[in-house]
Structures are given as C-alpha cells and as structure tokens.
Design a protein around this motif. Structure first.
Motif, short mmCIF file in Angstrom:
data_model
loop_
_atom_site.label_atom_id
_atom_site.label_comp_id
_atom_site.label_asym_id
_atom_site.label_seq_id
_atom_site.Cartn_x
_atom_site.Cartn_y
_atom_site.Cartn_z
N MET A 172 -9.61 -13.36 14.28
CA MET A 172 -10.13 -13.25 12.91
C MET A 172 -10.30 -14.64 12.30
N THR A 173 -11.42 -14.89 11.71
CA THR A 173 -11.65 -16.20 11.10
C THR A 173 -11.03 -16.26 9.72
N ASP A 174 -10.93 -17.46 9.18
CA ASP A 174 -10.39 -17.61 7.83
C ASP A 174 -11.24 -16.85 6.81
N THR A 175 -12.56 -16.88 7.07
CA THR A 175 -13.46 -16.20 6.14
C THR A 175 -13.18 -14.71 6.11
N GLN A 176 -13.01 -14.13 7.33
CA GLN A 176 -12.73 -12.70 7.39
C GLN A 176 -11.39 -12.37 6.75
N GLU A 177 -10.40 -13.24 6.99
CA GLU A 177 -9.08 -13.00 6.43
C GLU A 177 -9.10 -13.00 4.91
N ALA A 178 -10.05 -13.74 4.35
CA ALA A 178 -10.10 -13.87 2.90
C ALA A 178 -10.72 -12.67 2.22
N HIS A 179 -11.21 -11.73 3.00
CA HIS A 179 -11.92 -10.60 2.42
C HIS A 179 -11.04 -9.36 2.29
N LEU A 180 -11.34 -8.59 1.29
CA LEU A 180 -10.79 -7.24 1.21
C LEU A 180 -11.90 -6.31 1.69
N SER A 181 -11.67 -5.69 2.83
CA SER A 181 -12.75 -4.87 3.40
C SER A 181 -12.73 -3.48 2.79
N PRO A 182 -13.89 -2.90 2.61
CA PRO A 182 -13.94 -1.54 2.06
C PRO A 182 -13.24 -0.53 2.95
N GLU A 183 -13.27 -0.76 4.28
CA GLU A 183 -12.57 0.14 5.20
C GLU A 183 -11.08 0.17 4.89
N THR A 184 -10.53 -0.98 4.55
CA THR A 184 -9.10 -1.06 4.23
C THR A 184 -8.80 -0.29 2.95
N VAL A 185 -9.65 -0.43 1.96
CA VAL A 185 -9.44 0.28 0.70
C VAL A 185 -9.51 1.79 0.94
N LEU A 186 -10.48 2.20 1.73
CA LEU A 186 -10.62 3.63 2.02
C LEU A 186 -9.40 4.15 2.77
N ALA A 187 -8.88 3.37 3.68
CA ALA A 187 -7.69 3.78 4.44
C ALA A 187 -6.51 3.97 3.49
N GLU A 188 -6.39 3.11 2.50
CA GLU A 188 -5.30 3.25 1.51
C GLU A 188 -5.49 4.53 0.69
N MET A 189 -6.72 4.85 0.37
CA MET A 189 -6.97 6.10 -0.36
C MET A 189 -6.53 7.30 0.47
N ARG A 190 -6.94 7.29 1.74
CA ARG A 190 -6.57 8.42 2.63
C ARG A 190 -5.06 8.52 2.75
N LYS A 191 -4.43 7.40 2.95
CA LYS A 191 -2.98 7.37 3.15
C LYS A 191 -2.24 7.97 1.95
#
Lengths: 172, 195
Positions: free
Chosen positions: A1-20
């Motif tokens: 993972m690049t620094d740029t990617q690490e700096a992002h909040l991905s929508p997939e992650t947010v959706l996973a938190e909603m499901r959880k």
C-alpha cells in the motif's frame, strides 16, 4: 500500500463498518464528495437509502426508524448538521436516539490556518450540544466508527464521526 | 371549518389498530383513544419534524398502519418531506393535516398566506398518489372509512377551527401526560421491539 492509499478513507471501509454495526437505513443528504459511497450503498441489499430534503429531517426520520426497531445512520455534511441543530436537540437527543452521524468535515485541514468557517465552528457546535465525536481521516481510523456505535448504544445519544478526508477519500 | 375533537371522534370509529402520532392534537386525542399503547404523543420535540418521524416509523413497520396528525405550521417548515414520502410511497402511511391557519399555541398569529395555501396540492405535486381536502365534517365523515381502507400514502388536508392558547406557558396544562421515555418504552413493548 502506498502512502497515498494509506491516507484515504475508502468507501468500502465505511460500508463494512455499517454492515458490522447492523445499519438498516442510511438517512442522508447527498453531497458531491460522497458519490462513490452512494454507488456502493445503493448496491448493498441490506441497506435502504432515505434521502432527506434538508438535514433537520434526518434526525426526525432517524428517530422514527429507531422507535420502529431499525438501526439508522445519518450521513450529512457539517454545514447541514449546523443547520439541523434544533432537530438534533429535539428529535435526536430529546428522544434518546442512539444514532451515529457520519459528518463530512468540510474545510478540515491539518495544515496551516483553517479558513472555512464551516470547519471552524464544527467542533464548537458539537461541544455546545455535549455530543461526543471521533475524527476519522483514513482507513486506519475506521474502527472509530464502531466505537461511535458502541457509545451511541450505551449512552442512548447521537454520536458524531467527523470524516476529515472529505475531499479525497470518497473520490479516490 | 371542522372541530378537532369531532374529527378525532370520527377517526376513532375507523382507527382499527392503527398507530397514531397525534402531534398537536394530542390534548384532545388522549381523551378519545382506546389504544394508548399504540399512540405516540411526543409533544413538540422540534417544530417541523413530525412528518419525518412518521415516515421513518412507517418504513420501519410496514405491517402496521401509521396515522399522523400533522399541522400546517409544521409542514410549512419542512415541505420537502412531502417529496420524501412520495419517493418511498409507504402504503401504510396516512398523513392528516390539521390546518387552523395560525400558530394556535403562541396566540393565534397567522401562518404565511394562511387562508390561501392549498396543502393538498403541495402533496399532489410532490407525488402523493392520493390526496384529499375537507372544510366540513360531513364530507369527511362520508370518506373517512374509505380513505383508511385504501392503501397509502394518502394526504388529507382539513380546515380546523383554531383553539387559540394565550395563557403563559407556565399556566397551561401539561402537553404530555406521560414522559416521552414512557411513551416510547410502552410503544416498543406493545410491538416487542427490544431496546
């Protein structure tokens, strides 16, 4: 993972938190920065999206969903949250609704002087209401969303998650 | 013009087991209702929000009829809620509007353009599939049963005789006989909703 990617909040992650956290309904007012999340939420069969005409309606609608046994989340921008203050007080806090509001932190920056008054007043506004909040800037912070859900359930109050990556994360 | 108490008595004859959000009609409704555990008298949590609350409840409980007695002052604050209802079209939602053309609880000052607003036309233009408007109880009494038997969402605008309150707030009878916590706990208990 690049620094740029690490700096992002991905929508997939947010959706996973909603499901959880068993979210059943997303009560929201769309903004241009969250379109990627919108596409994912729309495709998610466990979620019902309710777009509101103004942010104040988000709190009353979420209250009705909660009283009826569902688990809503509110997705709005900080500007709209401030516009919705009385509804948040009356329908959210007044009815003890344990709702998490995911708030796009318009104007937030770690660098230099904050110029956007929407950002200047966001945390002051939440502090005035005594509402807890958690800053989420990237995927590494995403577990704070579950912390917010736990606190909302335990205290039976709205809890805010301030999304401080609004201008890149959801559009990455 | 329709007398609120008489309209609510008429509604009670056709209520069945519908959930009722009495809004600003609660002072009269609590004397009439025979199913208080299915009532949600919430007072005035924040003006303009009752219809959003009712929409959320109707979507959460699609197997139950949800009846809201909204007011025109509240609706003027949140007209966009009509489009929200029309988008989701909850077939179990019945949106009654108490239009007394004024802010009765603050002394009777007129709402904007009080006598000339056609609220049923707002609802129709927003996309409600069924809208009605009544200025007298006789006409409403002919239709009430049919309105509640048909699928929603339905909007029913009613011209109501204003019952203006001028006493200082501290001298008025309490708006709620039970606290909101008690109301919601009783309601959720009625339907077996945890939490």
């Amino acid at each position: 993972m690049t620094d740029t990617q690490e700096a992002h909040l991905s929508p997939e992650t947010v959706l996973a938190e909603m499901r959880k956290n068993g979210v059943s309904h997303v009560v929201w007012l769309p903004d241009s920065e969250t379109n990627w999340l919108y596409m994912l939420m729309k495709a998610e069969p466990t979620l019902t999206l309710i777009a509101v005409a103004r942010e104040g309606l988000a709190f009353s609608t979420a209250a009705g969903l909660h009283v009826g046994g569902k688990t809503p989340i509110i997705l709005i921008q900080n500007t709209g949250m401030m516009e919705a203050g009385d509804s948040m007080r009356g329908w959210g806090m007044g009815l003890n609704v344990p709702v998490v509001m995911l708030v796009g932190y318009r104007g937030w920056t770690r660098h230099g002087v904050t110029k956007d008054t929407a950002a200047v007043y966001t945390e002051r506004f939440l502090n005035a209401f005594g509402i807890s909040y958690y800053l989420v800037e990237n995927d590494r912070d995403a577990s704070r969303i579950s912390v917010a859900f736990e606190e909302a359930r335990r205290t039976r109050r709205p809890v805010a998650v301030l999304v401080g990556d609004e201008y890149h994360g959801f559009n990455s | 013009m329709i007398v609120l108490h008489e309209m609510l008595e008429l509604f009670q004859q056709h209520r069945g087991k519908a959930i009722v959000i009495p809004g600003r009609g609660n002072r009269q409704w609590h004397e009439i209702s025979t199913l208080p555990s299915r009532d949600l008298p919430l007072g005035d949590p924040a003006m303009g929000g009752h219809a959003g609350f009712a929409l959320g409840l109707a979507m959460a409980m699609p197997g139950e009829k949800v009846v809201l007695f909204d007011s025109e002052g509240d609706l003027q604050m949140s007209l966009g809620v009509l489009a929200m209802v029309a988008e989701h079209k909850p077939g179990n939602f019945y949106h009654f509007l108490l239009d007394n053309e004024c802010y009765a609880t603050t002394g009777g000052q007129p709402v904007p353009n009080a006598a000339r607003v056609a609220y049923d036309q707002f609802a129709k233009a927003a996309g409600y599939p069924s809208v009605h408007a009544y200025t007298n109880l006789e006409s409403l009494s002919l239709d009430m049963g049919r309105i509640l038997a048909a699928p929603g969402p339905t909007f029913v605008a009613m011209k109501i005789v204003p019952e203006i309150e001028n006493r200082p707030m501290g001298q008025r009878p309490p708006r709620l006989l039970r606290s909101r916590e008690q109301v919601i706990a009783g309601f959720r208990g009625e339907f077996g909703i945890a939490g």
